[in-house]
Design a protein around this motif. Structure first.
Motif, PDB file in Angstrom:
ATOM      1  N   LEU A 216      26.118  34.571  43.459  1.00  0.00           N
ATOM      2  CA  LEU A 216      27.484  34.589  43.971  1.00  0.00           C
ATOM      3  C   LEU A 216      28.389  35.547  43.203  1.00  0.00           C
ATOM      4  CD1 LEU A 216      29.570  33.149  45.910  1.00  0.00           C
ATOM      5  CD2 LEU A 216      30.024  31.604  43.989  1.00  0.00           C
ATOM      6  N   ARG A 217      28.142  35.709  41.921  1.00  0.00           N
ATOM      7  CA  ARG A 217      29.072  36.433  41.047  1.00  0.00           C
ATOM      8  C   ARG A 217      29.409  37.857  41.527  1.00  0.00           C
ATOM      9  NH1 ARG A 217      26.629  35.444  36.619  1.00  0.00           N
ATOM     10  NH2 ARG A 217      27.847  33.614  36.014  1.00  0.00           N
ATOM     11  N   PRO A 218      28.454  38.701  41.948  1.00  0.00           N
ATOM     12  CA  PRO A 218      28.818  40.057  42.366  1.00  0.00           C
ATOM     13  C   PRO A 218      29.797  40.082  43.548  1.00  0.00           C
ATOM     14  CG  PRO A 218      26.464  39.923  41.959  1.00  0.00           C
ATOM     15  CD  PRO A 218      26.978  38.523  41.932  1.00  0.00           C
ATOM     16  N   GLY A 219      29.595  39.224  44.539  1.00  0.00           N
ATOM     17  CA  GLY A 219      30.505  39.162  45.679  1.00  0.00           C
ATOM     18  C   GLY A 219      31.877  38.666  45.291  1.00  0.00           C
ATOM     19  N   PHE A 220      31.910  37.694  44.381  1.00  0.00           N
ATOM     20  CA  PHE A 220      33.192  37.193  43.887  1.00  0.00           C
ATOM     21  C   PHE A 220      33.968  38.303  43.181  1.00  0.00           C
ATOM     22  CE2 PHE A 220      35.380  35.524  40.066  1.00  0.00           C
ATOM     23  CZ  PHE A 220      36.413  34.847  40.685  1.00  0.00           C
ATOM     24  N   GLU A 221      33.295  39.045  42.320  1.00  0.00           N
ATOM     25  CA  GLU A 221      33.959  40.118  41.584  1.00  0.00           C
ATOM     26  C   GLU A 221      34.440  41.215  42.524  1.00  0.00           C
ATOM     27  OE1 GLU A 221      30.982  41.227  38.793  1.00  0.00           O
ATOM     28  OE2 GLU A 221      31.387  39.531  37.430  1.00  0.00           O
ATOM     29  N   GLN A 222      33.662  41.505  43.561  1.00  0.00           N
ATOM     30  CA  GLN A 222      34.052  42.543  44.515  1.00  0.00           C
ATOM     31  C   GLN A 222      35.286  42.139  45.303  1.00  0.00           C
ATOM     32  OE1 GLN A 222      31.030  43.414  47.381  1.00  0.00           O
ATOM     33  NE2 GLN A 222      31.964  45.329  48.044  1.00  0.00           N
ATOM     34  N   ALA A 223      35.306  40.914  45.793  1.00  0.00           N
ATOM     35  CA  ALA A 223      36.468  40.446  46.557  1.00  0.00           C
ATOM     36  C   ALA A 223      37.695  40.346  45.660  1.00  0.00           C
ATOM     37  CB  ALA A 223      36.168  39.090  47.189  1.00  0.00           C
ATOM     38  N   LEU A 224      37.494  39.869  44.440  1.00  0.00           N
ATOM     39  CA  LEU A 224      38.626  39.698  43.537  1.00  0.00           C
ATOM     40  C   LEU A 224      39.245  41.040  43.154  1.00  0.00           C
ATOM     41  CD1 LEU A 224      40.250  37.578  41.990  1.00  0.00           C
ATOM     42  CD2 LEU A 224      38.694  37.938  40.057  1.00  0.00           C
ATOM     43  N   VAL A 294      42.353  34.174  43.379  1.00  0.00           N
ATOM     44  CA  VAL A 294      41.057  33.898  42.759  1.00  0.00           C
ATOM     45  C   VAL A 294      40.246  32.944  43.635  1.00  0.00           C
ATOM     46  CG1 VAL A 294      39.903  32.831  40.776  1.00  0.00           C
ATOM     47  CG2 VAL A 294      41.859  34.347  40.416  1.00  0.00           C
ATOM     48  N   VAL A 295      40.887  31.869  44.097  1.00  0.00           N
ATOM     49  CA  VAL A 295      40.195  30.903  44.952  1.00  0.00           C
ATOM     50  C   VAL A 295      39.795  31.542  46.273  1.00  0.00           C
ATOM     51  CG1 VAL A 295      40.431  28.717  46.170  1.00  0.00           C
ATOM     52  CG2 VAL A 295      41.354  28.952  43.870  1.00  0.00           C
ATOM     53  N   SER A 296      40.659  32.381  46.831  1.00  0.00           N
ATOM     54  CA  SER A 296      40.335  33.083  48.078  1.00  0.00           C
ATOM     55  C   SER A 296      39.093  33.945  47.901  1.00  0.00           C
ATOM     56  CB  SER A 296      41.516  33.947  48.518  1.00  0.00           C
ATOM     57  OG  SER A 296      42.655  33.163  48.813  1.00  0.00           O
ATOM     58  N   ALA A 297      39.038  34.681  46.784  1.00  0.00           N
ATOM     59  CA  ALA A 297      37.872  35.528  46.520  1.00  0.00           C
ATOM     60  C   ALA A 297      36.609  34.689  46.391  1.00  0.00           C
ATOM     61  CB  ALA A 297      38.105  36.346  45.251  1.00  0.00           C
ATOM     62  N   PHE A 298      36.717  33.535  45.753  1.00  0.00           N
ATOM     63  CA  PHE A 298      35.568  32.652  45.579  1.00  0.00           C
ATOM     64  C   PHE A 298      35.051  32.157  46.924  1.00  0.00           C
ATOM     65  CE2 PHE A 298      33.731  28.430  44.800  1.00  0.00           C
ATOM     66  CZ  PHE A 298      32.820  28.720  43.795  1.00  0.00           C
ATOM     67  N   ARG A 299      35.958  31.719  47.781  1.00  0.00           N
ATOM     68  CA  ARG A 299      35.557  31.195  49.086  1.00  0.00           C
ATOM     69  C   ARG A 299      34.991  32.293  49.985  1.00  0.00           C
ATOM     70  NH1 ARG A 299      33.947  26.171  49.638  1.00  0.00           N
ATOM     71  NH2 ARG A 299      35.516  24.753  50.403  1.00  0.00           N
TER      72      ARG A 299
END
Length: 384
Positions: A216-224, A294-299
């Motif tokens: 999950l981490r790469p997608g989270f970092e990209q969206a964030l 941050v929460v938006s990027a996570f979801r």
């Protein structure tokens, strides 16, 4: 169009999970039908009209309960004894539309039927993966570890089918071990037997959780990086004990404390997600608006990873998005949704902003919700 999750343009054709929806006796929705569902569905109307109730009905279809509380009696329309939601669904993305119905009564009787077969709760959740984004969701950083574990376990459940078996086995062992601790005395041989089982399930559960976060981490970092520029937030996983030391040895070491407390103090039941900015917890450093991003990027990352791993769409239920994000970030959020492969139901009071943000080729439908009725108003360009 923002690039996200390997997608650089709107998805022009993707099988959507929900094709048709019928809702009976949920809050102020007596008998509502929506038979022209699209990939992006905007539900608009005055406060109290029933917009959020439609989202609750879809959540009920996938999980047999509301996301607004655990009291089912509050979900059922006043004066009624049961609620029913029926859908025509292609949830597996195979081009085969099948009926799904969920009925629940006030006496706790739950019936789930899919294509003529009965399903249990786990099979239903797997069939219809649902993501909720509402005001409560934005408390992810400030809320309790239990809330973050729910987010973590949603992803791990859909990441690996073995997780639900391990989770159930671990909960059974944990309950038994806590029961023994409350008795005040445990035969060493009995304790060793339960501790060995505890460690067996704990290590396997934790390995899957860890692997999911790594994915999950790469997608989270990209969206964030797109939503919250100039602020670095690291996503970390805390397993619930010091993994540099053996869990079985730690259970023995903490036995006296656990006996005094009457419960097990270490293990996967104490796992947590950590969001760090520098050396500090993000919850202590970021503003309310930054936390929402941050929460938006996570979801968003969770939905993108689900599609990449399963090649099927999940369903986003997003309550009053314009009220939670400012206009610029709302637009960016919608760009991510548009470039993803997921079906979305978004509520708002005024549809003006949400009608303007989509590409012409994106499949968008507007629904007017008024006094418990749902009216299809066509695509944004059809409005006058």
């Amino acid at each position: 169009m923002t690039v996200f999750g390997g997608l650089s343009a709107p998805c022009l054709y993707l099988p959507m999970p929900l094709k048709q929806l019928r809702i009976q006796h949920i809050r102020n929705l007596t008998n509502v039908t929506a038979d022209r569902l699209s990939r992006i569905n905007i539900l608009y109307g005055d406060n109290g009209s029933g917009k959020t109730s439609v989202l609750e009905a879809i959540h009920f279809l996938g999980l047999t309960r509301s996301f607004r509380g655990n009291q089912f009696r509050h979900l059922v329309q006043e004066g009624e004894t049961r609620a029913l939601v029926f859908a025509q669904t292609d949830s597996l993305g195979a081009g085969q539309v099948k009926p799904l119905g969920v009925e629940r009564s006030l006496d706790a009787d739950v019936r789930v039927r899919y294509a003529g077969e009965s399903l249990d709760a786990a099979a239903l959740a797997e069939l219809l993966p649902i993501q909720v984004i509402n005001s409560d969701t934005f408390d992810l950083l400030d809320g309790s570890p239990g809330i973050r574990r729910q987010f973590l376990d949603w992803g791990t459940f859909h990441f690996d089918p073995a997780f639900i078996r391990l989770w159930r086995g671990f909960r059974r062992i944990l309950k038994q071990r806590n029961s023994l601790l409350k008795c005040g005395k445990i035969d060493p041989r009995v304790r060793q037997t339960w501790d060995a089982e505890f460690v067996h399930y704990a290590e396997q559960m934790t390995a899957l959780r860890q692997l999911y976060i790594e994915q999950l981490r790469p997608g989270f970092e990209q969206a964030l990086s797109a939503l919250l520029q100039g602020v670095e937030v690291r996503l970390l996983f805390s397993p619930g004990w010091d993994r540099k030391r053996g869990l079985e040895a730690l259970l023995t070491e903490n036995l006296e404390r656990d006996l005094r407390q009457g419960f097990t103090s270490l293990g996967p039941q104490r796992a947590d997600l950590r969001f760090k900015t520098g050396s500090l917890n993000a919850a202590d450093r970021l503003s309310r608006g930054q936390k929402k991003l941050v929460v938006s990027a996570f979801r968003l990352a969770q939905g993108a990873l689900f599609h990449r791993l399963n090649n099927r769409a999940c369903i986003y239920l997003i309550d009053d998005l314009p009220a939670e994000l400012d206009e610029r970030h709302c637009r960016q959020f919608c760009e991510f949704l548009e470039a993803s492969a997921n079906q979305c139901f978004i509520t708002c009071v005024d549809p003006d902003l949400l009608s303007r943000v989509w590409q012409p080729e994106t499949d968008v439908a507007l629904f007017r919700v008024e006094s418990g009725t749902l009216t299809h108003r066509g695509a944004p360009g059809d409005q006058t």
